[in-house]
Design a protein around this motif. Structure first.
Motif: not given
Lengths: 204, 294
Positions: B26, B30, B38, B205
């Motif tokens: 994650w 990001r 991810g 997420f």
């Protein structure tokens, strides 16, 4: 004179009887010499048994059995090395006197019977040590083939219905279930399985 | 193995492993802004957690190499298949016909390996082809549904709904014949539980892409084991398998609803078939007169 004649007759009769008896004894066949058994035999499922016991919670033994068995024995008492044994047991025939437990035993936690429906012993070498016979071979069980040595004794022989030779064998041995990948329930069940096999085989 | 050990090895350790990997993925996602980062770690997180739980609870699986004295069981094949699929899943999750075809090949391979003994002894010839085609199609349907659920919304929705399926399946499998399959289902639920916690803390997420594909593969192959090699009734397997359809209803039919409302509705609706399946298994167990324990 009369007394002498009677005594002589009795003596003669006795002698004749004794002679006849001795003659009969002489004509009786001598005890048959022991002939080594040589031949091929099939396992008689109706008179054979496979029992096992396993310790529950390290406390008491639980017993079970397999209700079906088949196989062949090539038996050569004259030359034991020429003997061979193959025994097959359908894992689905397990019976521990509890339907629910049997169902669990047949599943993936234990025997995995749908994937591995047969338990099979195939000898690769047979020998005789005194009165005891020894079969070395492989045990295919739960998808694993491992070498195993099984000692057994010949418990007797007789004649079957059609005049064929019938032999009996008995064996007790222990296997470690984890060697065959059955690892479920290590605290609740012992690893050692004591197996008793009694085979009656009939000449083919 | 006592219950504490099962919890430590089959739930806690996999959950921690999955949580760490999800968190790393994650953060990478990001940081770079590239969703694909991810995805890769998502499928690896699920597969690694499952493999860890498998090894800690059941030990090393039987080798499939020809010289091995062991034959892999259906459960062993689940683990062996999950490892390469962890790398392929994000790639195969992409749209497009070539990727769809590759999914089909992957599904057929999975079905063939997990049900090896069936194909080798029972389903010969045309029957084998029919079963292979039918089960592969079911796998692709499940994959599509779970992928759709995971990508429907970010936040708790995807992870918690997928967690419910895995947990429901684990309980059902454990109640209907195989503790091993139930424990492995529990390990998958533990990995998804970690995803729920992360999604709760980080609403951006998502499990879409790789992780949902891995969940599909593991749930489907464990389901094959439960039905074909254990004694889980077909009706209960179908009830659990239908749960994703129920969960999708609020997503597809009420697009104006808030994420929270959709999540609650999805959970409530999918709980129905799962609850019925587990309820049936519990009733069966309670009615069982032939009691035993280990």
């Amino acid at each position: 004179m009369k007394t002498l004649l009677i005594a002589s007759s009795l003596l003669l009769a006795g002698s004749l009887s004794l002679a006849t008896f001795n003659s009969a004894q002489a004509k009786a066949p001598a005890a048959a010499p022991i002939v080594p058994v040589v031949g091929s035999f099939a396992v008689d499922a109706g008179h054979s048994s496979v029992l096992f016991k396993i310790k529950h919670k390290n406390t008491a033994y639980s017993y079970g059995r397999f209700n079906e068995i088949s196989g062949t024995v090539d038996f050569n008492e004259a030359d034991p090395a020429k003997s061979s044994v193959t025994v097959k047991i359908p894992t689905g025939s397990v019976d521990t006197n509890s339907k629910k437990r049997d169902e669990h035993l047949l599943g993936p936690d234990f025997l995995d019977a749908k994937q591995f429906p047969e338990l099979k012993f195939t000898s690769t070498e047979v020998s005789k040590l005194g009165d005891t016979w020894r079969a070395k071979g492989s045990l295919d069980f739960h998808g694993t083939r491992k070498s195993i040595t099984i000692d057994f004794e010949k418990t007797g022989e007789s004649e079957g219905r059609g005049g064929s030779k019938v032999l009996g064998f008995h064996s007790q041995f222990t296997i470690d279930r984890t060697d065959w990948g059955i690892t479920y329930g290590p605290g609740a069940l012992g690893n050692d399985i004591d197996v008793t096999v009694s085979l009656e085989v009939a000449g083919q | 193995m006592d219950p504490i050990q099962i919890l430590l090895n089959g739930v806690l350790a996999p959950a921690v492993a999955a949580g760490l990997l999800f968190a790393i993925g994650w953060k990478a996602w990001r940081k770079t802004g590239d969703e694909a980062d991810g995805r890769w770690i998502g499928s690896l997180a699920v597969a690694a957690a499952f493999a860890l739980g498998f090894l800690l609870m059941l030990g090393t699986p039987a080798s499939f190499l020809p010289d091995s004295e062991h034959t892999p069981t259906g459960l062993d094949w689940v683990l062996w298949c999950s490892l390469p699929c962890a790398l392929l899943a994000p790639f195969l999750a992409r749209p497009g016909i070539p990727f769809q075809l590759l999914r089909m090949v992957l599904g057929a391979g999975l079905v063939r390996l997990v049900l090896s003994s069936q194909f080798e002894s029972t389903w010969v010839g045309q029957a084998g082809l029919n079963w292979l085609a039918g089960l592969t199609a079911l796998f692709l349907v499940l994959w599509t549904l779970l992928e759709r659920l995971a990508s429907a919304r970010s936040g708790l929705h995807g992870p918690i709904v997928l967690w419910l399926f895995a947990a429901g399946f684990a309980i059902l499998a454990g109640l209907t014949g195989s503790a091993k399959i139930g424990q492995l289902g529990g390990t998958l639920a533990a990995a998804l539980g970690a995803a729920v916690v992360i999604a709760w803390r980080k609403p951006g997420f998502q499990l879409a892409g790789g992780a949902a594909a891995m969940v599909s593969l593991l749930l489907f192959s464990l389901g094959l084991n439960a039905y074909f090699y254990s004694y889980t009734p077909a009706i209960d397997i179908l009830l659990i398998a239908s749960a994703p359809l129920f969960a999708l209803m609020p997503v597809l039919l009420h697009k104006h609803w808030s994420v929270t409302k959709k999540t609650i509705a999805s959970l409530a609706l999918s709980s129905l078939p799962i609850g019925i399946a587990i309820g049936r298994a519990v009733v069966e167990l309670l009615n069982e007169v032939d009691e035993y324990d280990y």
